[in-house]
Design a protein around this motif. Structure first.
Motif, PDB file in Angstrom:
ATOM      1  N   GLY A 130       0.869  -1.258  -0.095  1.00 11.81           N
ATOM      2  CA  GLY A 130       0.091  -0.077  -0.030  1.00 11.81           C
ATOM      3  C   GLY A 130       0.763   1.287   0.024  1.00 11.81           C
ATOM      4  O   GLY A 130       2.055   1.179  -0.228  1.00 11.81           O
ATOM      5  N   ASP A 131       0.206   2.392   0.264  1.00 14.17           N
ATOM      6  CA  ASP A 131       0.836   3.826   0.302  1.00 14.17           C
ATOM      7  C   ASP A 131       1.166   3.857   1.802  1.00 14.17           C
ATOM      8  O   ASP A 131       0.288   4.365   2.553  1.00 14.17           O
ATOM      9  CB  ASP A 131      -0.086   4.689  -0.128  1.00 14.17           C
ATOM     10  N   LEU A 132       2.461   3.264   2.038  1.00 13.81           N
ATOM     11  CA  LEU A 132       2.914   3.487   3.645  1.00 13.81           C
ATOM     12  C   LEU A 132       3.357   4.922   4.108  1.00 13.81           C
ATOM     13  O   LEU A 132       3.633   4.984   5.324  1.00 13.81           O
ATOM     14  CB  LEU A 132       3.627   2.354   3.837  1.00 13.81           C
ATOM     15  N   ASN A 133       3.765   5.867   3.024  1.00 12.19           N
ATOM     16  CA  ASN A 133       4.067   7.061   3.394  1.00 12.19           C
ATOM     17  C   ASN A 133       5.228   7.205   4.078  1.00 12.19           C
ATOM     18  O   ASN A 133       5.764   8.072   4.608  1.00 12.19           O
ATOM     19  CB  ASN A 133       2.811   7.809   4.099  1.00 12.19           C
ATOM     20  N   ILE A 134       6.160   6.279   3.847  1.00 10.16           N
ATOM     21  CA  ILE A 134       7.664   6.268   4.470  1.00 10.16           C
ATOM     22  C   ILE A 134       8.327   6.442   3.160  1.00 10.16           C
ATOM     23  O   ILE A 134       8.582   5.637   2.390  1.00 10.16           O
ATOM     24  CB  ILE A 134       7.952   4.817   5.000  1.00 10.16           C
ATOM     25  N   PRO A 135       9.409   7.649   3.337  1.00  8.62           N
ATOM     26  CA  PRO A 135      10.078   7.905   2.158  1.00  8.62           C
ATOM     27  C   PRO A 135      11.417   6.869   2.142  1.00  8.62           C
ATOM     28  O   PRO A 135      12.013   6.810   2.874  1.00  8.62           O
ATOM     29  CB  PRO A 135      10.482   9.290   2.394  1.00  8.62           C
ATOM     30  N   GLY A 136      11.003   6.128   1.046  1.00 11.84           N
ATOM     31  CA  GLY A 136      12.394   4.901   1.029  1.00 11.84           C
ATOM     32  C   GLY A 136      13.591   5.508   0.725  1.00 11.84           C
ATOM     33  O   GLY A 136      14.336   4.520   0.891  1.00 11.84           O
ATOM     34  N   GLU A 137      13.739   6.768   0.414  1.00  7.00           N
ATOM     35  CA  GLU A 137      14.921   7.083   0.053  1.00  7.00           C
ATOM     36  C   GLU A 137      15.782   7.824   1.337  1.00  7.00           C
ATOM     37  O   GLU A 137      16.867   8.214   1.416  1.00  7.00           O
ATOM     38  CB  GLU A 137      14.801   8.144  -0.991  1.00  7.00           C
ATOM     39  N   ASN A 138      14.846   7.655   2.578  1.00  8.26           N
ATOM     40  CA  ASN A 138      15.468   8.408   3.855  1.00  8.26           C
ATOM     41  C   ASN A 138      15.924   7.076   4.681  1.00  8.26           C
ATOM     42  O   ASN A 138      14.800   6.636   5.020  1.00  8.26           O
ATOM     43  CB  ASN A 138      14.235   9.104   4.431  1.00  8.26           C
ATOM     44  N   GLN A 189      16.429   6.869   7.791  1.00  2.30           N
ATOM     45  CA  GLN A 189      15.995   6.850   9.323  1.00  2.30           C
ATOM     46  C   GLN A 189      14.417   6.444   8.970  1.00  2.30           C
ATOM     47  O   GLN A 189      14.295   5.382   9.854  1.00  2.30           O
ATOM     48  CB  GLN A 189      16.116   8.310   9.886  1.00  2.30           C
ATOM     49  N   HIS A 190      13.734   6.746   8.312  1.00  2.10           N
ATOM     50  CA  HIS A 190      12.616   6.581   8.257  1.00  2.10           C
ATOM     51  C   HIS A 190      12.532   5.004   7.651  1.00  2.10           C
ATOM     52  O   HIS A 190      11.503   4.112   8.012  1.00  2.10           O
ATOM     53  CB  HIS A 190      11.559   7.404   7.153  1.00  2.10           C
ATOM     54  N   ARG A 191      13.090   4.802   6.589  1.00  3.15           N
ATOM     55  CA  ARG A 191      13.336   3.338   6.259  1.00  3.15           C
ATOM     56  C   ARG A 191      13.638   2.318   7.298  1.00  3.15           C
ATOM     57  O   ARG A 191      12.862   1.240   7.256  1.00  3.15           O
ATOM     58  CB  ARG A 191      14.264   3.116   4.955  1.00  3.15           C
ATOM     59  N   ALA A 192      14.490   2.591   8.314  1.00  3.45           N
ATOM     60  CA  ALA A 192      14.913   1.782   9.319  1.00  3.45           C
ATOM     61  C   ALA A 192      13.788   1.624  10.328  1.00  3.45           C
ATOM     62  O   ALA A 192      13.550   0.383  10.591  1.00  3.45           O
ATOM     63  CB  ALA A 192      16.010   2.383   9.908  1.00  3.45           C
ATOM     64  N   GLN A 193      12.987   2.437  10.331  1.00  2.00           N
ATOM     65  CA  GLN A 193      11.918   2.461  11.276  1.00  2.00           C
ATOM     66  C   GLN A 193      10.804   1.492  10.605  1.00  2.00           C
ATOM     67  O   GLN A 193      10.112   0.635  11.447  1.00  2.00           O
ATOM     68  CB  GLN A 193      11.071   3.768  11.694  1.00  2.00           C
ATOM     69  N   SER A 219      15.580   4.527  -5.309  1.00  4.67           N
ATOM     70  CA  SER A 219      15.090   4.574  -6.555  1.00  4.67           C
ATOM     71  C   SER A 219      13.607   4.221  -6.760  1.00  4.67           C
ATOM     72  O   SER A 219      13.136   4.017  -5.620  1.00  4.67           O
ATOM     73  CB  SER A 219      15.994   3.570  -7.390  1.00  4.67           C
ATOM     74  N   GLY A 220      13.140   3.879  -7.772  1.00  6.63           N
ATOM     75  CA  GLY A 220      11.775   3.449  -7.784  1.00  6.63           C
ATOM     76  C   GLY A 220      10.636   4.476  -7.107  1.00  6.63           C
ATOM     77  O   GLY A 220       9.715   4.025  -6.474  1.00  6.63           O
ATOM     78  N   HIS A 221      10.998   5.791  -7.377  1.00  6.05           N
ATOM     79  CA  HIS A 221       9.906   6.562  -6.817  1.00  6.05           C
ATOM     80  C   HIS A 221       8.501   6.524  -7.218  1.00  6.05           C
ATOM     81  O   HIS A 221       8.433   6.258  -8.499  1.00  6.05           O
ATOM     82  CB  HIS A 221      10.589   8.179  -7.126  1.00  6.05           C
ATOM     83  N   ARG A 251       2.231  20.114  -7.589  1.00  7.72           N
ATOM     84  CA  ARG A 251       3.327  19.098  -7.842  1.00  7.72           C
ATOM     85  C   ARG A 251       4.324  18.915  -6.604  1.00  7.72           C
ATOM     86  O   ARG A 251       4.446  19.764  -5.755  1.00  7.72           O
ATOM     87  CB  ARG A 251       4.044  19.105  -8.846  1.00  7.72           C
ATOM     88  N   PRO A 252       4.651  17.802  -6.110  1.00  9.75           N
ATOM     89  CA  PRO A 252       5.464  17.711  -4.983  1.00  9.75           C
ATOM     90  C   PRO A 252       6.917  18.392  -5.216  1.00  9.75           C
ATOM     91  O   PRO A 252       7.039  18.518  -6.295  1.00  9.75           O
ATOM     92  CB  PRO A 252       5.802  16.146  -4.540  1.00  9.75           C
ATOM     93  N   SER A 253       7.453  18.691  -3.892  1.00  7.32           N
ATOM     94  CA  SER A 253       8.883  19.617  -4.357  1.00  7.32           C
ATOM     95  C   SER A 253      10.208  18.712  -4.356  1.00  7.32           C
ATOM     96  O   SER A 253      11.149  18.903  -4.676  1.00  7.32           O
ATOM     97  CB  SER A 253       9.147  20.296  -3.104  1.00  7.32           C
ATOM     98  N   SER A 254       9.846  17.205  -4.130  1.00 10.45           N
ATOM     99  CA  SER A 254      11.016  16.207  -4.455  1.00 10.45           C
ATOM    100  C   SER A 254      10.291  15.028  -4.459  1.00 10.45           C
ATOM    101  O   SER A 254       9.309  14.692  -4.258  1.00 10.45           O
ATOM    102  CB  SER A 254      11.799  16.372  -2.975  1.00 10.45           C
ATOM    103  N   ASN A 255      11.282  13.918  -5.028  1.00 12.79           N
ATOM    104  CA  ASN A 255      10.738  12.480  -5.452  1.00 12.79           C
ATOM    105  C   ASN A 255      10.909  11.733  -4.163  1.00 12.79           C
ATOM    106  O   ASN A 255      11.763  11.797  -3.183  1.00 12.79           O
ATOM    107  CB  ASN A 255      11.536  12.116  -6.614  1.00 12.79           C
ATOM    108  N   HIS A 256       9.875  10.908  -4.089  1.00 10.58           N
ATOM    109  CA  HIS A 256       9.785   9.990  -2.892  1.00 10.58           C
ATOM    110  C   HIS A 256       9.477   8.514  -3.224  1.00 10.58           C
ATOM    111  O   HIS A 256       8.543   8.496  -4.368  1.00 10.58           O
ATOM    112  CB  HIS A 256       9.006  10.524  -1.854  1.00 10.58           C
ATOM    113  N   ARG A 257       9.840   7.626  -2.787  1.00 11.04           N
ATOM    114  CA  ARG A 257       9.277   6.244  -2.817  1.00 11.04           C
ATOM    115  C   ARG A 257       8.290   6.121  -1.618  1.00 11.04           C
ATOM    116  O   ARG A 257       8.751   5.645  -0.589  1.00 11.04           O
ATOM    117  CB  ARG A 257      10.309   5.086  -2.863  1.00 11.04           C
ATOM    118  N   LEU A 258       7.016   6.129  -1.836  1.00 10.04           N
ATOM    119  CA  LEU A 258       6.063   5.925  -0.881  1.00 10.04           C
ATOM    120  C   LEU A 258       5.185   4.592  -0.808  1.00 10.04           C
ATOM    121  O   LEU A 258       4.636   4.345   0.336  1.00 10.04           O
ATOM    122  CB  LEU A 258       5.199   7.058  -0.677  1.00 10.04           C
TER     123      LEU A 258
END
Length: 297
Positions: free
Chosen positions: A190-198, A200-204, A224-226, A241-248
């Motif tokens: 799903g859309d888990l809203n964790i920025p995969g490129e970060n 700290q958040h990815r570790a959580q 990758s895979g935004h 539009r968003p200001s940056s790319n995220h893998r959510l």
């Protein structure tokens, strides 16, 4: 494999078996309702396009986020009823908030089902009953059932979004542990809203759910895979539009004690209609064509 099983040492025997291809798909559709505004240009066309794309791709299980209008969920279900006779939607409860806007479609009979609502929320997300839908199915030629957990989680960019989202991850993990069949495996998507490129958040995400990210498992880089990108022409107003790319958006996996699916492929889905992307998010599709049967003697 040991990481998937949570068994860092000791004897483990694996027997790999080819099975009928099995796949899942998740896509946030951005079909917002009042008091939020739809940010696209062709709402009816978006619905027609996702129906056509699902029919062409024909995953075994499809999860759609942000389909908040009951009538639009019904329209999608009815258009795909011949392929997907089984479904769950919501979650919801008897209150003033919108339901969670989730639609989960399955080609296979649902053996067990449940749902939960995150009561920790922040900002605009509190206007909807965001949560998790769970189904258990039996894929063709698999000896054990498969549990699927589908969710749309807290926006991490609200004032208290980080702590709220982390709390939701813990709540989701408790729900998964309570509802899963330990012998089989679990897919969380799903859309888990964790920025995969970060990191700290990815570790959580990984630590609180104790799982494997199929995107990384396939050999891709975490950054990758935004699925939410700046250069997306979905928006009627380009300033939205968003200001940056995220893998959510994710397909994640946790192995069972007796069976682990073996990933064949995973891809980001970039659907367009008349030259425009159909949502502010891209989708994710993951497929499996083998399983590992496990014994410990």
């Amino acid at each position: 494999m040991r990481k998937l099983l949570g068994r860092p040492s000791g004897p483990v025997k694996l027997a790999v078996r080819r099975v009928a291809p099995f796949s899942v798909m998740t896509h946030n559709m951005a079909l917002l309702v009042s008091p939020a505004s739809y940010l696209g240009t062709d709402r009816d066309g978006t619905i027609a396009e996702i129906v056509a794309r699902i029919r062409a791709l024909a995953p075994d299980v499809v999860g759609l986020c942000e389909v908040f209008a009951d009538g639009e969920r019904t329209r999608i279900r009815n258009a795909l009823r011949d392929l997907y006779p089984h479904f769950r939607e919501g979650p919801d409860e008897d209150d003033l908030e919108s339901d969670g806007g989730l639609l989960l479609l399955s080609r296979h009979p649902i053996l067990a089902a449940d749902a939960m609502i995150f009561h920790a929320c922040d900002g605009w997300d509190c206007l909807a009953n965001k949560g998790v839908i769970h189904i258990r199915i039996q894929p063709v030629s698999w000896p054990t059932p498969l549990d699927i957990f589908f969710s749309h989680m807290q926006d991490i960019e609200t004032d208290n979004g980080v702590g709220t989202l982390y709390s939701q991850l813990t709540t989701m993990n408790n729900f998964i542990v309570a509802r899963r069949d330990p012998a089989g495996s679990q897919i969380i998507m799903g859309d888990l809203n964790i920025p995969g490129e970060n990191p700290q958040h990815r570790a959580q995400l990984y630590d609180r759910l104790r799982l494997v990210d199929c995107w990384i498992l396939a050999g891709n880089q975490a950054a990758s895979g935004h699925t939410l990108v700046i250069e997306n022409n979905f928006y009627a107003d380009p300033d939205d539009r968003p200001s940056s790319n995220h893998r959510l958006d994710y397909v994640l996996m946790r192995g069972g004690t007796r069976l682990v699916p073996i990933l064949a492929d995973i891809e980001v889905l970039k659907f367009q209609r008349n030259g425009r992307f159909i949502s502010d998010h891209f989708g994710v599709h993951a497929s499996f064509d083998k399983i590992a049967l496990i014994s410990y003697t």
